[in-house]
Design a protein around this motif. Structure first.
Motif, PDB file in Angstrom:
ATOM      1  N   MET A   1       5.543  16.095  -3.551  1.00 11.49           N
ATOM      2  CA  MET A   1       5.274  17.525  -3.487  1.00 11.49           C
ATOM      3  C   MET A   1       6.565  18.342  -3.533  1.00 11.49           C
ATOM      4  O   MET A   1       6.588  19.448  -4.085  1.00 11.49           O
ATOM      5  N   SER A   2       7.647  17.817  -2.968  1.00 12.17           N
ATOM      6  CA  SER A   2       8.920  18.529  -3.064  1.00 12.17           C
ATOM      7  C   SER A   2       9.404  18.569  -4.506  1.00 12.17           C
ATOM      8  O   SER A   2       9.969  19.578  -4.958  1.00 12.17           O
ATOM      9  N   ALA A   3       9.196  17.473  -5.242  1.00 10.02           N
ATOM     10  CA  ALA A   3       9.557  17.466  -6.660  1.00 10.02           C
ATOM     11  C   ALA A   3       8.713  18.478  -7.426  1.00 10.02           C
ATOM     12  O   ALA A   3       9.212  19.164  -8.332  1.00 10.02           O
ATOM     13  N   LEU A   4       7.451  18.606  -7.038  1.00  9.01           N
ATOM     14  CA  LEU A   4       6.572  19.578  -7.681  1.00  9.01           C
ATOM     15  C   LEU A   4       7.041  20.996  -7.390  1.00  9.01           C
ATOM     16  O   LEU A   4       7.009  21.874  -8.264  1.00  9.01           O
ATOM     17  N   ALA A   5       7.500  21.232  -6.167  1.00  9.86           N
ATOM     18  CA  ALA A   5       8.025  22.555  -5.817  1.00  9.86           C
ATOM     19  C   ALA A   5       9.245  22.887  -6.674  1.00  9.86           C
ATOM     20  O   ALA A   5       9.390  24.002  -7.178  1.00  9.86           O
ATOM     21  N   THR A   6      10.124  21.893  -6.868  1.00 15.11           N
ATOM     22  CA  THR A   6      11.326  22.116  -7.665  1.00 15.11           C
ATOM     23  C   THR A   6      10.983  22.390  -9.127  1.00 15.11           C
ATOM     24  O   THR A   6      11.539  23.309  -9.759  1.00 15.11           O
ATOM     25  N   SER A   7      10.067  21.616  -9.670  1.00 18.90           N
ATOM     26  CA  SER A   7       9.752  21.743 -11.093  1.00 18.90           C
ATOM     27  C   SER A   7       8.994  23.024 -11.416  1.00 18.90           C
ATOM     28  O   SER A   7       9.079  23.534 -12.540  1.00 18.90           O
ATOM     29  N   THR A   8       8.245  23.556 -10.443  1.00 26.78           N
ATOM     30  CA  THR A   8       7.440  24.762 -10.692  1.00 26.78           C
ATOM     31  C   THR A   8       8.057  26.021 -10.109  1.00 26.78           C
ATOM     32  O   THR A   8       7.582  27.130 -10.386  1.00 26.78           O
ATOM     33  N   GLY A   9       9.094  25.859  -9.271  1.00 25.07           N
ATOM     34  CA  GLY A   9       9.669  27.019  -8.602  1.00 25.07           C
ATOM     35  C   GLY A   9       8.797  27.548  -7.481  1.00 25.07           C
ATOM     36  O   GLY A   9       8.972  28.690  -7.034  1.00 25.07           O
ATOM     37  N   ALA A  10       7.880  26.729  -6.991  1.00 27.96           N
ATOM     38  CA  ALA A  10       6.965  27.153  -5.932  1.00 27.96           C
ATOM     39  C   ALA A  10       7.668  27.176  -4.576  1.00 27.96           C
ATOM     40  O   ALA A  10       8.692  26.513  -4.369  1.00 27.96           O
ATOM     41  N   ILE A  11       7.120  27.953  -3.655  1.00 29.23           N
ATOM     42  CA  ILE A  11       7.606  27.964  -2.274  1.00 29.23           C
ATOM     43  C   ILE A  11       7.163  26.672  -1.606  1.00 29.23           C
ATOM     44  O   ILE A  11       5.972  26.349  -1.581  1.00 29.23           O
ATOM     45  N   ASN A  12       8.117  25.931  -1.061  1.00 28.04           N
ATOM     46  CA  ASN A  12       7.816  24.621  -0.488  1.00 28.04           C
ATOM     47  C   ASN A  12       7.431  24.753   0.979  1.00 28.04           C
ATOM     48  O   ASN A  12       8.296  24.812   1.862  1.00 28.04           O
ATOM     49  N   LEU A  13       6.131  24.794   1.246  1.00 35.79           N
ATOM     50  CA  LEU A  13       5.623  24.745   2.613  1.00 35.79           C
ATOM     51  C   LEU A  13       5.049  23.364   2.900  1.00 35.79           C
ATOM     52  O   LEU A  13       4.207  23.202   3.782  1.00 35.79           O
ATOM     53  N   GLY A  14       5.528  22.379   2.146  1.00 36.34           N
ATOM     54  CA  GLY A  14       5.058  21.015   2.330  1.00 36.34           C
ATOM     55  C   GLY A  14       5.917  20.264   3.329  1.00 36.34           C
ATOM     56  O   GLY A  14       5.490  19.966   4.435  1.00 36.34           O
ATOM     57  N   GLN A  15       7.161  19.976   2.962  1.00 37.37           N
ATOM     58  CA  GLN A  15       8.036  19.190   3.829  1.00 37.37           C
ATOM     59  C   GLN A  15       8.550  20.039   4.981  1.00 37.37           C
ATOM     60  O   GLN A  15       8.918  21.201   4.795  1.00 37.37           O
ATOM     61  N   GLY A  16       8.596  19.444   6.161  1.00 35.09           N
ATOM     62  CA  GLY A  16       8.949  20.190   7.370  1.00 35.09           C
ATOM     63  C   GLY A  16      10.439  20.253   7.614  1.00 35.09           C
ATOM     64  O   GLY A  16      10.951  19.567   8.505  1.00 35.09           O
ATOM     65  N   PHE A  17      11.134  21.057   6.819  1.00 41.14           N
ATOM     66  CA  PHE A  17      12.548  21.295   7.117  1.00 41.14           C
ATOM     67  C   PHE A  17      12.796  22.795   7.096  1.00 41.14           C
ATOM     68  O   PHE A  17      12.210  23.522   6.288  1.00 41.14           O
TER      69      PHE A  17
ATOM     70  N   GLU B   1       0.812  -1.224   0.000  1.00 45.05           N
ATOM     71  CA  GLU B   1       0.000   0.000   0.000  1.00 45.05           C
ATOM     72  C   GLU B   1       0.843   1.272   0.000  1.00 45.05           C
ATOM     73  O   GLU B   1       0.321   2.377  -0.116  1.00 45.05           O
ATOM     74  N   PHE B   2       2.167   1.119   0.150  1.00 49.26           N
ATOM     75  CA  PHE B   2       3.032   2.288   0.258  1.00 49.26           C
ATOM     76  C   PHE B   2       3.825   2.482  -1.028  1.00 49.26           C
ATOM     77  O   PHE B   2       4.530   1.584  -1.476  1.00 49.26           O
ATOM     78  N   GLY B   3       3.701   3.648  -1.609  1.00 49.87           N
ATOM     79  CA  GLY B   3       4.502   3.989  -2.776  1.00 49.87           C
ATOM     80  C   GLY B   3       5.457   5.107  -2.413  1.00 49.87           C
ATOM     81  O   GLY B   3       5.907   5.228  -1.274  1.00 49.87           O
ATOM     82  N   THR B   4       5.755   5.965  -3.382  1.00 45.79           N
ATOM     83  CA  THR B   4       6.571   7.142  -3.124  1.00 45.79           C
ATOM     84  C   THR B   4       5.832   8.043  -2.141  1.00 45.79           C
ATOM     85  O   THR B   4       4.626   8.272  -2.280  1.00 45.79           O
ATOM     86  N   THR B   5       6.530   8.561  -1.150  1.00 47.02           N
ATOM     87  CA  THR B   5       5.851   9.376  -0.146  1.00 47.02           C
ATOM     88  C   THR B   5       5.334  10.666  -0.762  1.00 47.02           C
ATOM     89  O   THR B   5       5.880  11.187  -1.736  1.00 47.02           O
ATOM     90  N   ILE B   6       4.285  11.188  -0.162  1.00 42.62           N
ATOM     91  CA  ILE B   6       3.718  12.453  -0.629  1.00 42.62           C
ATOM     92  C   ILE B   6       4.741  13.580  -0.512  1.00 42.62           C
ATOM     93  O   ILE B   6       4.725  14.534  -1.288  1.00 42.62           O
ATOM     94  N   PHE B   7       5.667  13.466   0.450  1.00 43.27           N
ATOM     95  CA  PHE B   7       6.667  14.510   0.634  1.00 43.27           C
ATOM     96  C   PHE B   7       7.603  14.572  -0.569  1.00 43.27           C
ATOM     97  O   PHE B   7       7.959  15.654  -1.040  1.00 43.27           O
TER      98      PHE B   7
END
Length: 398
Positions: free
Chosen positions: A24-40, A15-21
């Motif tokens: 979404m971090s890859a999406l932030a990189t590809s779009t240049g968006a501000i990453n408020l997803g992953q908690g670092f 039931e576990f695939g690639t984590t949502i983190f």
């Protein structure tokens, strides 16, 4: 499919695939968006702690395999931290174990303590590695749902009690709680302590956000041992350096508890990483001795960015649940006419240039979290302000 007709992946992890983190971090990189997803954090921690790591590297401390339980300096520092902040007494030789971050501590605890068929209760929504760890151990996860009540999420004690069966082995507790930001109060913790003793349960407590509390106080469950005889032998406490000192990449965590419990975790841990982060262990030992002022200022800074992001989300039209701790704000997207957190988060980078996480990934009961979204505020104030300005576009959407 393999030649035997069975998929390569262990069925416990099917039931576990690639984590949502990662997604979404890859999406932030590809779009240049501000990453408020992953908690670092987007800044490093104290300079003196970085320099301590450099000194250890140059002096050859930790460059080869460190001791399996962790370097003595760090184990003593962890024991002193527990005494200094909470009045808890642990033997650094038998009751402290250093791990590759809190994630390994959680995995090793579950692998060391849970057998196939055992039930593990977790407070839902829960950090995604909980479900994977329980699955790898062969356990059955039993979610008990935290639900919004006013500005915070609350635990229903009757629901928790009802979740305990003859097969329950362990309660996996997280306070301060990711993703809701709830900090369990003394009455809630006393109820859990009493339940564990009454029903012969173990409790693993994930306290990585222990110093990131903005309203109320963090109270470790282990401090209730004086009130509930036998509790000390049931509680394992997990924490780490990443969140407290802004060095999430170092992956230095620890477990404290009675010798029998720590030994069980160590037995599993030695076949995972064996050891890790040798030079960083010496640096974290020095970090744990930082003055009280450091911890106060850390909480003050994060409280300010919490409030800044919360206000921005409200101005964007979302309902905000005020977190008492952690890195995260949960928001309800329904006031915007939205109901699908996954679709909302996948569209948000293009709509606003911001990345967030759909809370549904933290639930077994997906419908409970379908309309909630998590935003991280562990960023510089100027980044949070810019994110707020971008999110304002949501309020102006036709």
């Amino acid at each position: 499919m393999s030649r035997m007709g069975r998929p390569p992946l262990n069925r416990r992890l099917a039931e576990f695939g690639t984590t949502i983190f990662a997604e979404m971090s890859a999406l932030a990189t590809s779009t240049g968006a501000i990453n408020l997803g992953q908690g670092f954090p987007d800044t490093d921690g104290p300079e003196e702690v970085r320099e301590a790591a450099v000194r250890a590297l140059r002096d050859g401390r930790g460059n080869q395999y460190p001791p399996g339980p962790g370097v003595p300096e760090l184990r003593r520092a962890v024991a002193e931290h527990q005494r200094r902040f909470y009045g808890l007494s642990y033997d650094p030789d038998t009751e402290v174990l250093v791990t590759a971050g809190a994630t390994e501590a959680l995995a090793a605890s579950l692998l060391g303590l849970v057998e196939p068929g055992d039930e593990v209760i977790a407070l839902e929504p829960y950090y995604d590695s909980y479900a994977a760890g329980i699955a790898m151990a062969g356990g059955t996860r039993v979610p008990v749902t935290l639900r919004p009540d006013g500005e915070r999420y609350r635990l229903d004690p009757d629901e928790l009690r009802a979740a305990v069966t003859d097969r329950t082995r362990l309660i996996l507790l997280n306070t301060p709680h990711n993703p809701t930001g709830t900090v369990l109060d003394r009455d809630e913790l006393a109820m859990i302590a009493e339940l564990a003793c009454e029903r012969d349960l173990l409790v693993v407590t994930d306290e990585v956000y222990e110093h990131l509390v903005y309203d109320g106080e963090h109270v470790p469950l282990a401090t209730f041992a004086d009130r509930f005889p036998g509790l000390r032998e049931r509680v394992l406490t997990i924490s780490s350096a990443g969140k407290t000192y802004n060095f999430t990449g170092w992956k230095v965590g620890w477990v404290t508890g009675a010798p029998e419990l720590v030994s069980a975790v160590r037995t599993a841990k030695q076949y995972l990483t064996f050891v890790s982060a040798g030079p960083f262990q010496y640096a974290v030992a020095e970090a744990l001795a930082l003055p009280d002022r450091y911890y106060t200022e850390l909480a003050d800074r994060l409280r300010a960015t919490r409030d800044l992001l919360s206000e921005g989300l409200r101005e964007a039209g979302l309902t905000v649940y005020r977190p008492a701790g952690t890195y995260f704000v949960t928001a309800d997207i329904r006031p915007l006419g939205e109901s699908d957190g996954f679709a909302f988060c996948r569209e948000l980078p293009d709509r606003c240039g911001v990345v967030a996480i759909p809370n549904a990934v933290f639930y077994d009961h997906r419908e409970e979290g379908a309309h909630f979204v998590r935003f991280a505020f562990c960023k510089r104030p100027e980044v949070i302000r810019e994110a707020g300005a971008r999110l304002a576009r949501l309020a102006n959407r036709p």
